[in-house]
Each structure stands twice: as structure tokens, then as C-alpha cells.
Design a protein around this motif. Structure first.
Motif, PDB file in Angstrom:
ATOM      1  N   ILE A  10      -5.550  19.446   5.562  1.00  0.00           N
ATOM      2  CA  ILE A  10      -5.621  18.162   4.878  1.00  0.00           C
ATOM      3  C   ILE A  10      -4.206  17.696   4.561  1.00  0.00           C
ATOM      4  O   ILE A  10      -3.323  18.493   4.253  1.00  0.00           O
ATOM      5  CB  ILE A  10      -6.483  18.210   3.598  1.00  0.00           C
ATOM      6  CG1 ILE A  10      -5.979  19.253   2.603  1.00  0.00           C
ATOM      7  CG2 ILE A  10      -7.936  18.474   3.949  1.00  0.00           C
ATOM      8  CD1 ILE A  10      -6.725  19.228   1.274  1.00  0.00           C
ATOM      9  N   VAL A  11      -4.012  16.389   4.652  1.00  0.00           N
ATOM     10  CA  VAL A  11      -2.705  15.771   4.435  1.00  0.00           C
ATOM     11  C   VAL A  11      -2.873  14.658   3.417  1.00  0.00           C
ATOM     12  O   VAL A  11      -3.652  13.724   3.644  1.00  0.00           O
ATOM     13  CB  VAL A  11      -2.131  15.187   5.747  1.00  0.00           C
ATOM     14  CG1 VAL A  11      -0.759  14.578   5.496  1.00  0.00           C
ATOM     15  CG2 VAL A  11      -2.065  16.246   6.836  1.00  0.00           C
ATOM     16  N   VAL A  35      -7.389  13.338   6.083  1.00  0.00           N
ATOM     17  CA  VAL A  35      -6.340  12.619   5.367  1.00  0.00           C
ATOM     18  C   VAL A  35      -6.897  12.137   4.037  1.00  0.00           C
ATOM     19  O   VAL A  35      -7.971  11.535   3.985  1.00  0.00           O
ATOM     20  CB  VAL A  35      -5.846  11.426   6.207  1.00  0.00           C
ATOM     21  CG1 VAL A  35      -5.216  10.356   5.336  1.00  0.00           C
ATOM     22  CG2 VAL A  35      -4.871  11.901   7.263  1.00  0.00           C
ATOM     23  N   LEU A  36      -6.174  12.419   2.956  1.00  0.00           N
ATOM     24  CA  LEU A  36      -6.519  11.914   1.634  1.00  0.00           C
ATOM     25  C   LEU A  36      -5.553  10.789   1.289  1.00  0.00           C
ATOM     26  O   LEU A  36      -4.337  11.000   1.237  1.00  0.00           O
ATOM     27  CB  LEU A  36      -6.415  13.023   0.582  1.00  0.00           C
ATOM     28  CG  LEU A  36      -7.627  13.947   0.388  1.00  0.00           C
ATOM     29  CD1 LEU A  36      -8.017  14.620   1.692  1.00  0.00           C
ATOM     30  CD2 LEU A  36      -7.341  14.981  -0.688  1.00  0.00           C
ATOM     31  N   ASP A  37      -6.099   9.590   1.065  1.00  0.00           N
ATOM     32  CA  ASP A  37      -5.243   8.431   0.864  1.00  0.00           C
ATOM     33  C   ASP A  37      -6.008   7.367   0.085  1.00  0.00           C
ATOM     34  O   ASP A  37      -7.239   7.336   0.122  1.00  0.00           O
ATOM     35  CB  ASP A  37      -4.806   7.875   2.230  1.00  0.00           C
ATOM     36  CG  ASP A  37      -3.572   6.999   2.144  1.00  0.00           C
ATOM     37  OD1 ASP A  37      -2.473   7.479   2.456  1.00  0.00           O
ATOM     38  OD2 ASP A  37      -3.706   5.825   1.758  1.00  0.00           O
ATOM     39  N   LEU A  38      -5.261   6.504  -0.591  1.00  0.00           N
ATOM     40  CA  LEU A  38      -5.896   5.388  -1.295  1.00  0.00           C
ATOM     41  C   LEU A  38      -6.540   4.397  -0.329  1.00  0.00           C
ATOM     42  O   LEU A  38      -7.504   3.720  -0.671  1.00  0.00           O
ATOM     43  CB  LEU A  38      -4.867   4.654  -2.162  1.00  0.00           C
ATOM     44  CG  LEU A  38      -4.536   5.270  -3.514  1.00  0.00           C
ATOM     45  CD1 LEU A  38      -3.340   4.562  -4.131  1.00  0.00           C
ATOM     46  CD2 LEU A  38      -5.735   5.224  -4.453  1.00  0.00           C
ATOM     47  N   ALA A  39      -5.983   4.318   0.889  1.00  0.00           N
ATOM     48  CA  ALA A  39      -6.505   3.373   1.884  1.00  0.00           C
ATOM     49  C   ALA A  39      -6.611   4.081   3.237  1.00  0.00           C
ATOM     50  O   ALA A  39      -5.776   3.878   4.123  1.00  0.00           O
ATOM     51  CB  ALA A  39      -5.601   2.149   1.980  1.00  0.00           C
ATOM     52  N   ALA A  52      -8.859   8.968  -1.804  1.00  0.00           N
ATOM     53  CA  ALA A  52      -8.528   9.805  -2.959  1.00  0.00           C
ATOM     54  C   ALA A  52      -7.393   9.164  -3.732  1.00  0.00           C
ATOM     55  O   ALA A  52      -6.460   8.613  -3.150  1.00  0.00           O
ATOM     56  CB  ALA A  52      -8.131  11.212  -2.517  1.00  0.00           C
ATOM     57  N   ASP A  53      -7.473   9.253  -5.049  1.00  0.00           N
ATOM     58  CA  ASP A  53      -6.406   8.810  -5.937  1.00  0.00           C
ATOM     59  C   ASP A  53      -5.718  10.058  -6.463  1.00  0.00           C
ATOM     60  O   ASP A  53      -6.283  10.791  -7.283  1.00  0.00           O
ATOM     61  CB  ASP A  53      -6.994   7.976  -7.081  1.00  0.00           C
ATOM     62  CG  ASP A  53      -5.936   7.489  -8.062  1.00  0.00           C
ATOM     63  OD1 ASP A  53      -4.743   7.834  -7.894  1.00  0.00           O
ATOM     64  OD2 ASP A  53      -6.295   6.766  -9.004  1.00  0.00           O
ATOM     65  N   GLN A  66     -15.013  17.306  -0.365  1.00  0.00           N
ATOM     66  CA  GLN A  66     -15.556  16.604   0.799  1.00  0.00           C
ATOM     67  C   GLN A  66     -14.845  17.029   2.072  1.00  0.00           C
ATOM     68  O   GLN A  66     -15.483  17.256   3.114  1.00  0.00           O
ATOM     69  CB  GLN A  66     -15.419  15.095   0.597  1.00  0.00           C
ATOM     70  CG  GLN A  66     -15.990  14.259   1.742  1.00  0.00           C
ATOM     71  CD  GLN A  66     -15.796  12.766   1.532  1.00  0.00           C
ATOM     72  OE1 GLN A  66     -15.496  12.314   0.420  1.00  0.00           O
ATOM     73  NE2 GLN A  66     -15.960  11.986   2.582  1.00  0.00           N
ATOM     74  N   ALA A  67     -13.520  17.148   1.995  1.00  0.00           N
ATOM     75  CA  ALA A  67     -12.753  17.563   3.175  1.00  0.00           C
ATOM     76  C   ALA A  67     -13.124  18.975   3.602  1.00  0.00           C
ATOM     77  O   ALA A  67     -13.315  19.244   4.797  1.00  0.00           O
ATOM     78  CB  ALA A  67     -11.263  17.475   2.883  1.00  0.00           C
TER      79      ALA A  67
END
Length: 249
Positions: A10-11, A35-39, A52-53, A66-67
Motif C-alpha cells: 500500500i502507498v 493506493v490510499l489517497d484523498l482523491a 483515506a484521510d 479494506q486494503a
């Protein structure tokens, strides 16, 4: 060397810049990547995008869970998400100091804490933190940002010491100025963007900005079992900025 076949990674902050280049490189090396990201909507397949925040612990915990479920575990965590800050100690108020440190440092700890239970189940667990040349070189107008990245460097070494007994390696990369959308936005704010870009290029002994792909390559190595004896270490991808002192003609 950076073979990640059958592994899951995960990144954070992986929808653009260094994060996206890293996610692509890990996928190319054979990993299942989230990928964990706001968008995360723009993340290309087969990379999994998860919103993710990093500043919110419940959001982080839910996204990591979830990942792990979608990727069949977590072997590699790349802590890349971060924000910038410009100015001397006079130029950012207490709220901005709290915001930047919360994302750049505490956010890294939040994600790591959420991922550790899954990393403990991996045969080759690794964490790679994205630090910066700002942690080790005094840069003008980067007081808050530099403080946050200095903390990331110290955190990396402390985490490596804490988890070495569990077989979890923790390392970091310290990029120089990288040609990313974030740097592009900074340049756009300058009075003379082209002159500012020339100055940034000249600041690095190679005479050019670092590419996101070059940073991703170093991350992929540190994440892979090929780096099995490397922990608590730093790879500088800075065009020689930290160590070289050239005498210009």
C-alpha cells in the motif's frame, strides 16, 4: 532485484507524483498494490484506489483494513503522503505548524500503526518512509517543512529499532527537489517561474530536478526482499545535493 511477485503493498498519497510513480513501479515488480489517497479516482488499473484521510485515525484504520482484505494482506507499506510549507519560523502560525506536523509525521505513525498487525503476518515485511533532503540540509524558506521531515528521519530510525525483532524492516528515502505536480504548483506561484526552475535545477549538482521514477526505483529496492539486510537506513536520491561540493568553472 526488486522482485515483489506475490506480495501486497500500500502507498499513501499514491494518486500523483512520487506516490503514483511508486505504485506503478511496485505493480511492475509483481506486487498487488493499493493506493490510499484523498482523491484516488484517477489511479489506473490494476492499482486499487482507496479513499483515506491521513489526518483521521478512523479513516486510516478503515482504509488499511479494506486494503488488506482486497490485497490478501500487507507486505509493504510506503508512507508517502505529505504536505508542504513555505517560509521561515515567522511565516507560519500555530495552526499551520499543527496541520503540517499532523499530516507529515503523526499521519505516518497512524498508517504504520494500522498496518503493523498485517505486516507481522508477512514473510518479508517492510516499511519505506518518504523523507526529504530538507531533513539533512538547511534550506531557505522551509523551516516548518524541514522540521517535519527531520522528524520523519528520526521516526524511521526509531521504528526500525522497535520492530527489528519482529523482522519488520523500516527505511527511508531522502529525495532532492523532485519534478512533481506539487513542485509545479510552487513554480507557478513564483514571480518568474522559469527563473525559479533554473535555480532549482542549479541547486542540485546534476543540474536537473530528480524524477519521480528515480525515487520510486529506490523505494522499490528498499521494499523488496533483496534489501533484507537493510533497515534503519536512508537512500538519498538528491542529485548529489547533500554530499557533493562542486567547484564551478
Amino acid at each position: 532485484m526488486s522482485d515483489l511477485t506475490g506480495m501486497s503493498a500500500i502507498v499513501t498519497g499514491g494518486a500523483s507524483g512520487i506516490g503514483l510513480a511508486t505504485a506503478r513501479r511496485l505493480a511492475q515488480a509483481g506486487a498487488r498494490v493499493g493506493v490510499l489517497d484523498l482523491a484516488p479516482e484517477s489511479v489506473p488499473e490494476p492499482i486499487l484506489g482507496i479513499r483515506a484521510d491521513i489526518g483521521d485515525r478512523p479513516s486510516v484504520q478503515a482504509a488499511v483494513q479494506q486494503a488488506a482484505e482486497a490485497l490478501d494482506g500487507i507486505d509493504v507499506l510506503v508512507n508517502n503522503a505529505g504536505i508542504g510549507a513555505i517560509g521561515s519560523v515567522e511565516d507560519n502560525d500555530d495552526d499551520e505548524w499543527a496541520r503540517v506536523l499532523d499530516i507529515n509525521v503523526t499521519g505516518m505513525a497512524r498508517v504504520s500503526a494500522a498496518a503493523l498487525p498485517f505486516l507481522r503476518g508477512s514473510a518479508h515485511p517492510a516499511i519505506v518512509n518518504v523523507c526529504s533532503i530538507a531533513a539533512t540540509a538547511g534550506l531557505q524558506q522551509r523551516a516548518l517543512y524541514s522540521a517535519s521531515k527531520g522528524a520523519v528521519l528520526a521516526l524511521t530510525r526509531a521504528m526500525a529499532a522497535d520492530h527489528i525483532g519482529e523482522g519488520i524492516r523500516v527505511n527511508c528515502v531522502t529525495p532532492g527537489t523532485v519534478d512533481t505536480p506539487w513542485v509545479g504548483r510552487l513554480l507557478d506561484q513564483a514571480a518568474d517561474p522559469e527563473a525559479e526552475r533554473r535555480a532549482l535545477n542549479a541547486r542540485q549538482p546534476t543540474g536537473r530536478l530528480v524524477s519521480a521514477a528515480e525515487v520510486a526505483e529506490a523505494i522499490a529496492y528498499l521494499a523488496s526482499p533483496a534489501a533484507g539486510s537493510t533497515t534503519g537506513s536512508t537512500i538519498a536520491v538528491d542529485g548529489g545535493m547533500q554530499e557533493l561540493r562542486l567547484r564551478r568553472a
